[in-house]
Design an enzyme around this catalytic site. Structure first.
Site, PDB file in Angstrom:
ATOM      1  N   ALA A   1     -11.006 -30.097  22.141  1.00 55.96           N
ATOM      2  CA  ALA A   1     -10.597 -31.236  22.953  1.00 55.96           C
ATOM      3  C   ALA A   1     -10.879 -30.957  24.429  1.00 55.96           C
ATOM      4  CB  ALA A   1      -9.113 -31.512  22.753  1.00 55.96           C
TER       5      ALA A   1
ATOM      6  N   GLY B   1     -10.434 -29.312  17.952  1.00 58.08           N
ATOM      7  CA  GLY B   1     -10.706 -30.605  17.334  1.00 58.08           C
ATOM      8  C   GLY B   1     -12.062 -30.682  16.679  1.00 58.08           C
TER       9      GLY B   1
ATOM     10  N   GLU C   1     -11.652 -29.272  13.349  1.00 58.81           N
ATOM     11  CA  GLU C   1     -10.904 -30.208  12.495  1.00 58.81           C
ATOM     12  C   GLU C   1     -11.792 -31.334  11.976  1.00 58.81           C
ATOM     13  OE1 GLU C   1      -6.354 -30.109  13.953  1.00 58.81           O
ATOM     14  OE2 GLU C   1      -7.785 -30.521  15.560  1.00 58.81           O
TER      15      GLU C   1
ATOM     16  N   GLU D   1      -5.547 -23.360  19.442  1.00 59.68           N
ATOM     17  CA  GLU D   1      -4.511 -24.115  20.141  1.00 59.68           C
ATOM     18  C   GLU D   1      -3.248 -23.321  20.465  1.00 59.68           C
ATOM     19  OE1 GLU D   1      -6.984 -27.270  17.995  1.00 59.68           O
ATOM     20  OE2 GLU D   1      -6.337 -25.212  17.655  1.00 59.68           O
TER      21      GLU D   1
END
Length: 262
Positions: A67, A112, A115, A135
């Site tokens: 992100a 992300g 993911e 994270e």
């Protein structure tokens, strides 16, 4: 056919769609604008009945390096929930697409980005690819399904090592632990992804859709419940033209001519 968004490129070539995350100056970091474009591109693929397979990859030397932290640093709880909800929408739609989805991981797939790759049916990775969910080191946890999908793919012990200890898994090890189905030289990643997409897309569309749905259902249900769902989908296959053609071609010892009509 090509359709350009601000941060994403959508290509369609003979039934195979390719979505390219296109923010190379930031290693394809997932800013809000990119996520909006990506969700629109995925929905366009879903709406196009001619698409038989989807490949997702990144431009430049990265798949997606997580992100955009600059957008998140001053977020409050409600901002974070909105961000996570959009990311979940992307990954849930990817996972539920009635066609095979392949991540062509051509470099770092972190946070992300990892993911997104986890939401695909298959992952083909380059030797210099890197998977990670860093994270926790930023004071948060994965927020787009990473804790759930990674655990189901590689098991809880490996998932804890990757998430809690911040381990980054390179291409070869990713193959060894079952995170990717192939690890190839970096320059071969897209070629291998297209070869897989072409091979799978030769199968009848309904059977592929039902098989994917049954496998996904198995992840969250008991064998008994899943078997009942499988039985219903198995029966539905016999309402398709391609079931008749597939079995007739088998008996006649010839290549089937599938129409992909229900």
């Amino acid at each position: 056919m090509q359709r350009k968004f601000e941060n994403v490129i959508l290509n369609l070539d003979e039934g195979i769609a390719t979505i390219v995350l296109n923010r190379p100056q930031a290693m394809n970091a997932l800013c809000d604008a990119l996520n909006t474009d990506l969700l629109e591109a995925i929905r366009a693929v879903y709406a196009d009945g001619t698409v038989r397979a989807l490949i997702i990859t990144g431009s430049g030397k990265a798949f997606a390096a997580g992100a955009d932290i600059k957008e998140m640093i001053n977020a409050n709880q409600f901002d974070a929930e909105r961000t996570a909800s959009k990311a979940h929408s992307i990954n849930d739609v990817l996972e539920a697409l009635p066609i095979p989805v392949i991540a062509a991981v051509n470099g770092p797939a972190l946070g992300g980005g990892c993911e997104i790759a986890l939401s695909c049916d298959f992952r083909v990775a380059g030797e210099s690819s890197a998977f990670g969910l860093p994270e926790v080191g930023l004071g948060i946890i994965p927020g787009a399904g990473g804790t759930q999908r990674l655990t189901k793919i590689v098991g809880p012990v490996k998932a804890k090592e990757i998430i809690m200890a911040g381990k980054v898994v390179k291409g070869k090890e990713a193959y060894e632990i079952g995170l990717v189905i192939k690890c190839v030289p970096d320059e071969k990643v897209l070629e291998e992804a297209f070869a897989l997409a072409e091979k799978i897309s030769q199968k009848p569309a309904a059977a592929l859709q039902y098989a994917k749905s049954a496998i996904n259902y198995a992840v969250d249900n008991t064998v008994h419940t899943g078997s009942q769902y499988e039985k219903s989908l198995f029966s539905l296959c016999f309402e398709t033209e391609d079931q008749k053609e597939g079995m007739k071609a088998f008996i006649e010892k010839r290549k089937p001519d599938f129409t992909n009509r229900r």
